[in-house]
Design an enzyme around this catalytic site. Structure first.
Site, PDB file in Angstrom:
ATOM      1  N   ARG A 189       0.924  -1.207   0.145  1.00 32.01           N
ATOM      2  CA  ARG A 189       0.146   0.074  -0.117  1.00 32.01           C
ATOM      3  C   ARG A 189       0.919   1.196  -0.259  1.00 32.01           C
ATOM      4  O   ARG A 189       0.470   2.250   0.409  1.00 32.01           O
ATOM      5  CB  ARG A 189      -0.776   0.114   1.174  1.00 32.01           C
ATOM      6  CG  ARG A 189      -1.974  -1.203   1.344  1.00 32.01           C
ATOM      7  CD  ARG A 189      -3.325  -1.010   1.914  1.00 32.01           C
ATOM      8  NE  ARG A 189      -3.946  -1.954   1.976  1.00 32.01           N
ATOM      9  CZ  ARG A 189      -3.870  -3.053   2.858  1.00 32.01           C
ATOM     10  NH1 ARG A 189      -3.077  -3.138   3.542  1.00 32.01           N
ATOM     11  NH2 ARG A 189      -4.791  -4.072   2.547  1.00 32.01           N
ATOM     12  N   LYS A 231       2.672  11.024 -11.446  1.00 36.20           N
ATOM     13  CA  LYS A 231       1.598  10.205 -12.075  1.00 36.20           C
ATOM     14  C   LYS A 231       2.392   9.002 -12.442  1.00 36.20           C
ATOM     15  O   LYS A 231       3.514   8.895 -13.094  1.00 36.20           O
ATOM     16  CB  LYS A 231       1.390  11.031 -13.267  1.00 36.20           C
ATOM     17  CG  LYS A 231       0.374  11.980 -13.434  1.00 36.20           C
ATOM     18  CD  LYS A 231      -0.317  12.413 -14.611  1.00 36.20           C
ATOM     19  CE  LYS A 231      -1.271  13.176 -14.397  1.00 36.20           C
ATOM     20  NZ  LYS A 231      -1.639  13.826 -15.897  1.00 36.20           N
ATOM     21  N   GLU A 237       7.889  17.093 -25.494  1.00 38.45           N
ATOM     22  CA  GLU A 237       7.060  17.383 -24.359  1.00 38.45           C
ATOM     23  C   GLU A 237       7.758  18.929 -24.075  1.00 38.45           C
ATOM     24  O   GLU A 237       7.050  19.884 -23.340  1.00 38.45           O
ATOM     25  CB  GLU A 237       7.704  16.560 -23.068  1.00 38.45           C
ATOM     26  CG  GLU A 237       7.045  15.172 -23.210  1.00 38.45           C
ATOM     27  CD  GLU A 237       5.607  15.185 -22.979  1.00 38.45           C
ATOM     28  OE1 GLU A 237       4.974  16.089 -22.542  1.00 38.45           O
ATOM     29  OE2 GLU A 237       5.060  14.230 -23.217  1.00 38.45           O
ATOM     30  N   LYS A 241       6.907  22.708 -14.772  1.00 38.65           N
ATOM     31  CA  LYS A 241       6.157  21.428 -14.158  1.00 38.65           C
ATOM     32  C   LYS A 241       5.932  21.644 -12.635  1.00 38.65           C
ATOM     33  O   LYS A 241       4.575  21.245 -12.249  1.00 38.65           O
ATOM     34  CB  LYS A 241       6.510  20.145 -14.692  1.00 38.65           C
ATOM     35  CG  LYS A 241       5.867  18.949 -14.056  1.00 38.65           C
ATOM     36  CD  LYS A 241       5.874  17.769 -15.149  1.00 38.65           C
ATOM     37  CE  LYS A 241       4.632  16.892 -14.546  1.00 38.65           C
ATOM     38  NZ  LYS A 241       4.780  15.540 -15.066  1.00 38.65           N
ATOM     39  N   GLU A 282      -4.747  16.867 -10.569  1.00 41.64           N
ATOM     40  CA  GLU A 282      -5.292  17.285 -11.864  1.00 41.64           C
ATOM     41  C   GLU A 282      -6.827  17.403 -11.869  1.00 41.64           C
ATOM     42  O   GLU A 282      -7.697  16.720 -12.393  1.00 41.64           O
ATOM     43  CB  GLU A 282      -4.800  16.169 -12.671  1.00 41.64           C
ATOM     44  CG  GLU A 282      -5.277  16.686 -14.367  1.00 41.64           C
ATOM     45  CD  GLU A 282      -4.693  15.685 -15.301  1.00 41.64           C
ATOM     46  OE1 GLU A 282      -3.593  15.373 -15.360  1.00 41.64           O
ATOM     47  OE2 GLU A 282      -5.617  15.548 -16.203  1.00 41.64           O
ATOM     48  N   ARG A 302      -3.335  21.367 -13.939  1.00 43.93           N
ATOM     49  CA  ARG A 302      -2.534  20.356 -14.395  1.00 43.93           C
ATOM     50  C   ARG A 302      -2.771  19.708 -15.709  1.00 43.93           C
ATOM     51  O   ARG A 302      -1.931  19.267 -16.382  1.00 43.93           O
ATOM     52  CB  ARG A 302      -2.184  19.286 -13.163  1.00 43.93           C
ATOM     53  CG  ARG A 302      -1.347  18.193 -13.389  1.00 43.93           C
ATOM     54  CD  ARG A 302      -1.004  17.246 -12.504  1.00 43.93           C
ATOM     55  NE  ARG A 302       0.080  16.299 -13.074  1.00 43.93           N
ATOM     56  CZ  ARG A 302       0.860  15.616 -11.982  1.00 43.93           C
ATOM     57  NH1 ARG A 302       0.615  15.491 -10.736  1.00 43.93           N
ATOM     58  NH2 ARG A 302       1.671  14.586 -12.813  1.00 43.93           N
ATOM     59  N   ASN A 345      -1.240  18.373 -20.328  1.00 45.16           N
ATOM     60  CA  ASN A 345      -1.687  17.168 -21.529  1.00 45.16           C
ATOM     61  C   ASN A 345      -1.804  17.972 -22.973  1.00 45.16           C
ATOM     62  O   ASN A 345      -2.421  17.397 -23.890  1.00 45.16           O
ATOM     63  CB  ASN A 345      -2.897  16.715 -21.274  1.00 45.16           C
ATOM     64  CG  ASN A 345      -2.738  15.830 -19.987  1.00 45.16           C
ATOM     65  OD1 ASN A 345      -1.699  14.804 -19.840  1.00 45.16           O
ATOM     66  ND2 ASN A 345      -3.708  15.738 -18.905  1.00 45.16           N
ATOM     67  N   HIS A 369      -1.808  15.842 -25.899  1.00 47.08           N
ATOM     68  CA  HIS A 369      -1.865  14.554 -25.560  1.00 47.08           C
ATOM     69  C   HIS A 369      -3.107  13.849 -25.830  1.00 47.08           C
ATOM     70  O   HIS A 369      -3.150  12.411 -26.177  1.00 47.08           O
ATOM     71  CB  HIS A 369      -1.568  14.333 -23.947  1.00 47.08           C
ATOM     72  CG  HIS A 369      -0.202  14.404 -23.634  1.00 47.08           C
ATOM     73  ND1 HIS A 369       0.625  15.844 -23.772  1.00 47.08           N
ATOM     74  CD2 HIS A 369       0.738  13.721 -22.997  1.00 47.08           C
ATOM     75  CE1 HIS A 369       1.993  15.518 -23.542  1.00 47.08           C
ATOM     76  NE2 HIS A 369       1.892  14.302 -23.003  1.00 47.08           N
ATOM     77  N   HIS A 398      -2.496  10.316 -27.349  1.00 47.28           N
ATOM     78  CA  HIS A 398      -2.864   9.042 -26.852  1.00 47.28           C
ATOM     79  C   HIS A 398      -3.768   8.208 -27.751  1.00 47.28           C
ATOM     80  O   HIS A 398      -3.516   6.902 -27.828  1.00 47.28           O
ATOM     81  CB  HIS A 398      -3.296   9.309 -25.448  1.00 47.28           C
ATOM     82  CG  HIS A 398      -2.468   9.683 -24.526  1.00 47.28           C
ATOM     83  ND1 HIS A 398      -2.796  10.202 -23.379  1.00 47.28           N
ATOM     84  CD2 HIS A 398      -1.038   9.520 -24.289  1.00 47.28           C
ATOM     85  CE1 HIS A 398      -1.902  10.444 -22.288  1.00 47.28           C
ATOM     86  NE2 HIS A 398      -0.819  10.240 -23.007  1.00 47.28           N
ATOM     87  N   HIS A 401       6.284   8.507 -28.142  1.00 45.70           N
ATOM     88  CA  HIS A 401       5.195   9.351 -27.604  1.00 45.70           C
ATOM     89  C   HIS A 401       5.627  10.819 -27.785  1.00 45.70           C
ATOM     90  O   HIS A 401       4.668  11.490 -28.132  1.00 45.70           O
ATOM     91  CB  HIS A 401       5.338   9.217 -25.857  1.00 45.70           C
ATOM     92  CG  HIS A 401       4.490  10.103 -25.280  1.00 45.70           C
ATOM     93  ND1 HIS A 401       3.182   9.933 -25.199  1.00 45.70           N
ATOM     94  CD2 HIS A 401       4.791  10.994 -24.205  1.00 45.70           C
ATOM     95  CE1 HIS A 401       2.534  10.784 -24.484  1.00 45.70           C
ATOM     96  NE2 HIS A 401       3.552  11.454 -23.833  1.00 45.70           N
TER      97      HIS A 401
HETATM   98  N1  GLY Z   1       2.522  14.259 -17.872  1.00 46.00           N
HETATM   99  C1  GLY Z   1       1.648  15.071 -17.553  1.00 46.00           C
HETATM  100  C2  GLY Z   1       1.393  15.195 -16.132  1.00 46.00           C
HETATM  101  O1  GLY Z   1       2.474  14.691 -15.112  1.00 46.00           O
HETATM  102  O2  GLY Z   1       0.454  15.475 -15.414  1.00 46.00           O
END
Ligand code: GLY
Length: 349
Positions: free
Chosen positions: A112, A134, A176, A204, A214, A218, A222, A225, A229, A241
């Site tokens: 956990r 993430k 990115e 970031k 998010e 946040r 994206n 993205h 994706h 990517h």
């Molecule tokens: N890669 C996008 C984020 O970390 O929110």
């Protein structure tokens, strides 16, 4: 060279991002007090290794999106069990975004929640994937649909790892970096690599501090993205990517134009930055993207994690980038048709 240090301030989950040569050798500074052993999760094909004074074992993770699965998480957890890893020990992830994503996710569920230190070895990992907590794996229905927020204890972006990084991987990272160009409006190509990585990490870090899970800002990370994706999920595996993100950024500009959020000049600026300055979204890559069926791409975009209110995109506009929910599928279809028809070899005005 002195390492740059950026703090990600999240209360008791705060941690530093170190950027510089040799920072990968500083793991022991960030190991939790009381840790007795470490598992180093790494891609054995990368020519970069780290060491720790703790008794450790190496768990190999084979690269490639096909291995970013729940079955890899099970394999890792079974290796943790056989090694006797406890909740007070530490996982050390050494590799690109895939390695930090799967090792971070395995650490988040192991007993956990077990500490993880990320040592990203790709530009993409250093500017994005390893920072912000993430973690995720894919299922056939979509990318990164199963995961957890699990902040690392430190991110050690060792520039030595970039010396042996293939050119294509470097270009992927630039996809990115181009995203940050539009988020923050910085000219990130005009500064040396260490300063560029540090600035991206800083942008970031500030966004993650404001919206760790998010629920708002946040999502701007994206940018590009949603289509990226979908392209990856639809099977454009020849697109890495960062290459898919670069295409996604150009499509987002096309969609914003279709919705009258920006004008032609702004679309042209996107093409100039992404294609001319960063050398991304080549004709071949755009042709690969265009070989997908549009309804399939739209289906995948509907399953995007942002899509809680219909088709949702991060789009440019008069107030800068914003999350735009409930975009009419007809507009998305129109924008995709014109993007694929005009995107290849589009003339820059
Ligand atoms: N890669 C996008 C984020 O970390 O929110």
């Amino acid at each position: 060279m002195t390492a740059h240090r950026i703090e990600v301030s999240l209360g008791d989950r705060s941690y530093p991002v170190l950027v510089g040569r040799g920072v990968g050798s500083r793991i022991d500074e960030f190991v939790p007090a009381g840790a007795k052993r470490a598992v180093v999760v790494t891609d054995p094909t990368i020519p970069f290794t780290v060491s720790t004074s703790l008794p450790s074992m190496v768990s190999p993770v084979v690269g490639g999106e096909d291995h970013k699965t729940l079955s890899t998480i099970e394999t890792l957890c079974r290796e943790f069990a056989r090694f006797g890893l406890t909740r007070s020990d530490v996982v050390i992830a050494v590799g690109g975004g895939l390695v930090t994503d799967v090792a971070g996710f395995a650490a988040s569920v192991w007993h956990r929640g077990t500490a993880v230190i990320h040592v990203p070895t790709t530009l993409l990992g250093m500017v994005d994937a390893a920072i912000g907590g993430k973690t995720a794996v894919n299922v056939p229905e979509g990318k990164n649909l199963v995961g957890a927020f699990w902040q690392p204890r430190a991110v050690l972006a060792d520039l030595d790892a970039l010396d042996t990084l293939p050119q294509r991987e470097l270009r992927c990272g630039l996809g990115e970096v181009a995203k940050y160009h539009f988020i923050a409006g910085d000219d990130l190509l005009s500064v040396p690599l260490d300063a560029r990585i540090t600035r991206c990490a800083e942008i970031k870090a500030r966004i993650v501090e404001g919206d760790e899970r998010e629920s708002g800002q946040r999502a701007l990370l994206n940018y590009g993205h949603t289509l990226a994706h979908a392209l990856e999920s639809a099977g454009s595996h020849d697109l890495a990517h960062g290459e898919a993100v670069a295409i996604g950024i150009l499509f987002a500009a096309e969609l914003a134009r279709t919705l009258d959020r920006i004008d032609d000049a702004r679309v042209t600026l996107h093409h100039r930055v992404v294609r001319d300055e960063y050398g991304l979204a080549t004709d071949e890559q755009l042709a690969s993207a265009a070989s997908n069926e549009i309804p399939t791409l739209i289906d995948f975009m509907r399953r995007d994690k942002k899509a809680t209110d219909g088709l949702t995109f991060v789009l440019d506009g008069s107030r800068g980038l914003e999350v735009v929910p409930n975009v009419d599928p007809v507009d998305v279809q129109t924008a995709l048709e014109s993007f694929f028809a005009r995107g290849v070899g589009r003339q820059i005005g």
